[in-house]
Scaffold this motif. Sequence first.
Motif, PDB file in Angstrom:
ATOM      1  N   ASP A   3       0.814  -1.205   0.000  1.00  0.00           N
ATOM      2  CA  ASP A   3       0.000   0.000   0.000  1.00  0.00           C
ATOM      3  C   ASP A   3       0.851   1.260   0.000  1.00  0.00           C
ATOM      4  O   ASP A   3       0.365   2.348   0.230  1.00  0.00           O
ATOM      5  N   SER A   4       2.160   1.111  -0.273  1.00  0.00           N
ATOM      6  CA  SER A   4       3.046   2.271  -0.391  1.00  0.00           C
ATOM      7  C   SER A   4       4.005   2.078  -1.562  1.00  0.00           C
ATOM      8  O   SER A   4       4.209   0.973  -2.043  1.00  0.00           O
ATOM      9  N   ILE A   5       4.562   3.197  -2.016  1.00  0.00           N
ATOM     10  CA  ILE A   5       5.493   3.181  -3.149  1.00  0.00           C
ATOM     11  C   ILE A   5       6.768   3.928  -2.754  1.00  0.00           C
ATOM     12  O   ILE A   5       6.760   4.782  -1.877  1.00  0.00           O
ATOM     13  N   ASN A   6       7.848   3.588  -3.427  1.00  0.00           N
ATOM     14  CA  ASN A   6       9.125   4.284  -3.253  1.00  0.00           C
ATOM     15  C   ASN A   6       9.352   5.162  -4.471  1.00  0.00           C
ATOM     16  O   ASN A   6       9.256   4.685  -5.606  1.00  0.00           O
ATOM     17  N   VAL A   7       9.638   6.431  -4.240  1.00  0.00           N
ATOM     18  CA  VAL A   7       9.918   7.357  -5.330  1.00  0.00           C
ATOM     19  C   VAL A   7      11.107   8.234  -4.951  1.00  0.00           C
ATOM     20  O   VAL A   7      11.434   8.393  -3.777  1.00  0.00           O
ATOM     21  N   ASP A   8      11.758   8.790  -5.966  1.00  0.00           N
ATOM     22  CA  ASP A   8      12.822   9.766  -5.772  1.00  0.00           C
ATOM     23  C   ASP A   8      12.345  11.090  -6.338  1.00  0.00           C
ATOM     24  O   ASP A   8      11.663  11.124  -7.372  1.00  0.00           O
ATOM     25  N   VAL A   9      12.704  12.175  -5.680  1.00  0.00           N
ATOM     26  CA  VAL A   9      12.429  13.520  -6.186  1.00  0.00           C
ATOM     27  C   VAL A   9      13.779  14.187  -6.392  1.00  0.00           C
ATOM     28  O   VAL A   9      14.602  14.244  -5.469  1.00  0.00           O
ATOM     29  N   CYS A  10      14.022  14.674  -7.622  1.00  0.00           N
ATOM     30  CA  CYS A  10      15.320  15.235  -7.988  1.00  0.00           C
ATOM     31  C   CYS A  10      15.183  16.708  -8.362  1.00  0.00           C
ATOM     32  O   CYS A  10      14.231  17.102  -9.037  1.00  0.00           O
ATOM     33  N   LEU A  54       7.637  19.919 -14.279  1.00  0.00           N
ATOM     34  CA  LEU A  54       7.864  18.648 -13.609  1.00  0.00           C
ATOM     35  C   LEU A  54       7.911  17.519 -14.619  1.00  0.00           C
ATOM     36  O   LEU A  54       7.268  17.591 -15.672  1.00  0.00           O
ATOM     37  N   GLY A  55       8.646  16.472 -14.296  1.00  0.00           N
ATOM     38  CA  GLY A  55       8.722  15.323 -15.179  1.00  0.00           C
ATOM     39  C   GLY A  55       8.943  14.048 -14.403  1.00  0.00           C
ATOM     40  O   GLY A  55       9.283  14.068 -13.219  1.00  0.00           O
ATOM     41  N   ILE A  56       8.720  12.939 -15.084  1.00  0.00           N
ATOM     42  CA  ILE A  56       9.048  11.620 -14.555  1.00  0.00           C
ATOM     43  C   ILE A  56       9.957  10.969 -15.585  1.00  0.00           C
ATOM     44  O   ILE A  56       9.556  10.792 -16.745  1.00  0.00           O
ATOM     45  N   PHE A  57      11.174  10.654 -15.188  1.00  0.00           N
ATOM     46  CA  PHE A  57      12.181  10.074 -16.091  1.00  0.00           C
ATOM     47  C   PHE A  57      12.269  10.855 -17.407  1.00  0.00           C
ATOM     48  O   PHE A  57      12.157  10.303 -18.499  1.00  0.00           O
ATOM     49  N   ALA A  58      12.451  12.171 -17.303  1.00  0.00           N
ATOM     50  CA  ALA A  58      12.677  13.084 -18.431  1.00  0.00           C
ATOM     51  C   ALA A  58      11.468  13.278 -19.338  1.00  0.00           C
ATOM     52  O   ALA A  58      11.601  13.793 -20.438  1.00  0.00           O
ATOM     53  N   VAL A  73      10.760  11.585  -9.878  1.00  0.00           N
ATOM     54  CA  VAL A  73      10.149  12.886 -10.167  1.00  0.00           C
ATOM     55  C   VAL A  73      11.280  13.889 -10.323  1.00  0.00           C
ATOM     56  O   VAL A  73      12.190  13.950  -9.494  1.00  0.00           O
ATOM     57  N   GLU A  74      11.211  14.692 -11.388  1.00  0.00           N
ATOM     58  CA  GLU A  74      12.259  15.677 -11.647  1.00  0.00           C
ATOM     59  C   GLU A  74      11.655  17.072 -11.677  1.00  0.00           C
ATOM     60  O   GLU A  74      10.623  17.292 -12.297  1.00  0.00           O
ATOM     61  N   ILE A  75      12.311  17.989 -10.993  1.00  0.00           N
ATOM     62  CA  ILE A  75      11.912  19.397 -11.001  1.00  0.00           C
ATOM     63  C   ILE A  75      12.898  20.105 -11.912  1.00  0.00           C
ATOM     64  O   ILE A  75      14.105  20.099 -11.670  1.00  0.00           O
ATOM     65  N   TYR A  76      12.388  20.691 -12.994  1.00  0.00           N
ATOM     66  CA  TYR A  76      13.256  21.328 -13.983  1.00  0.00           C
ATOM     67  C   TYR A  76      13.370  22.823 -13.728  1.00  0.00           C
ATOM     68  O   TYR A  76      12.387  23.479 -13.401  1.00  0.00           O
ATOM     69  N   ARG A  77      14.577  23.356 -13.925  1.00  0.00           N
ATOM     70  CA  ARG A  77      14.779  24.803 -13.839  1.00  0.00           C
ATOM     71  C   ARG A  77      14.245  25.438 -15.118  1.00  0.00           C
ATOM     72  O   ARG A  77      14.289  24.831 -16.182  1.00  0.00           O
TER      73      ARG A  77
END
Length: 109
Positions: A3-10, A54-58, A73-77
């Motif tokens: 019931d949970s997921i692992n994610v990265d925020v970059c 915002l993006g997921i894997f580009a 998850v990627e935060i773009y400048r």
Amino acid sequence: MSDSINVDVCYARRDAQEIVHLRLPEGSTVQRAVEASGLLQKHPEIDLAKGNKLGIFAKLVKADTVLRDKDRVEIYRPLIADPKEVRRKRAEEGKVMKKGGGPAEEASG
């Protein structure tokens, strides 16, 4: 099924890249992951409403996109200059674009 997921925020700045590893409830959105990462508080220059995409894997996504396990998850400048506009201006000025970025005179010889 968990019931949970692992994610990265970059978030990549000019001098360093920061990655935050999170465990979130299943069904969490990109927006929730960004907020949970603490990067908005740590980097006040991030403005999701005006400049940062915002993006997921580009791949660009909206903030309400539901995440899957192991997403990044990627935060773009924001871009400083539009690449298409820069190429158009270069073409108007008559400059030759050369592979490798050397001086234009060497391209004709």
